[in-house]
Design a protein around this motif. Sequence first.
Motif, PDB file in Angstrom:
ATOM      1  N   THR A  60     -14.913  14.103  21.848  1.00  0.00           N
ATOM      2  CA  THR A  60     -16.154  14.094  22.626  1.00  0.00           C
ATOM      3  C   THR A  60     -17.035  12.920  22.200  1.00  0.00           C
ATOM      4  O   THR A  60     -17.452  12.844  21.044  1.00  0.00           O
ATOM      5  N   ILE A 116     -18.419  21.358  19.663  1.00  0.00           N
ATOM      6  CA  ILE A 116     -18.136  20.014  20.164  1.00  0.00           C
ATOM      7  C   ILE A 116     -16.701  19.667  19.781  1.00  0.00           C
ATOM      8  O   ILE A 116     -16.396  19.474  18.610  1.00  0.00           O
ATOM      9  N   GLY A 156     -15.355  15.310  16.239  1.00  0.00           N
ATOM     10  CA  GLY A 156     -16.247  16.223  16.944  1.00  0.00           C
ATOM     11  C   GLY A 156     -17.086  17.022  15.948  1.00  0.00           C
ATOM     12  O   GLY A 156     -17.293  16.614  14.817  1.00  0.00           O
TER      13      GLY A 156
END
Length: 53
Positions: free
Chosen positions: A29, A25, A19
């Motif tokens: 993800t 984030i 991430g």
Amino acid sequence: MAQKFVCDTCGYVYDPAEGDDANGIKPGTEFAAIPDDWVCPTCGVGKDGFSPQ
């Protein structure tokens, strides 16, 4: 294994397993799930400046 994406400008590699925690984030993800206003943490280019690795 999740698809990595590389910045065409500076070579930064977005790895979904890692991430981009510094920019909100979370690990896990997928690139497609990152908000459209996210930019490369190294050079600031937008998501459209990345290519699959």
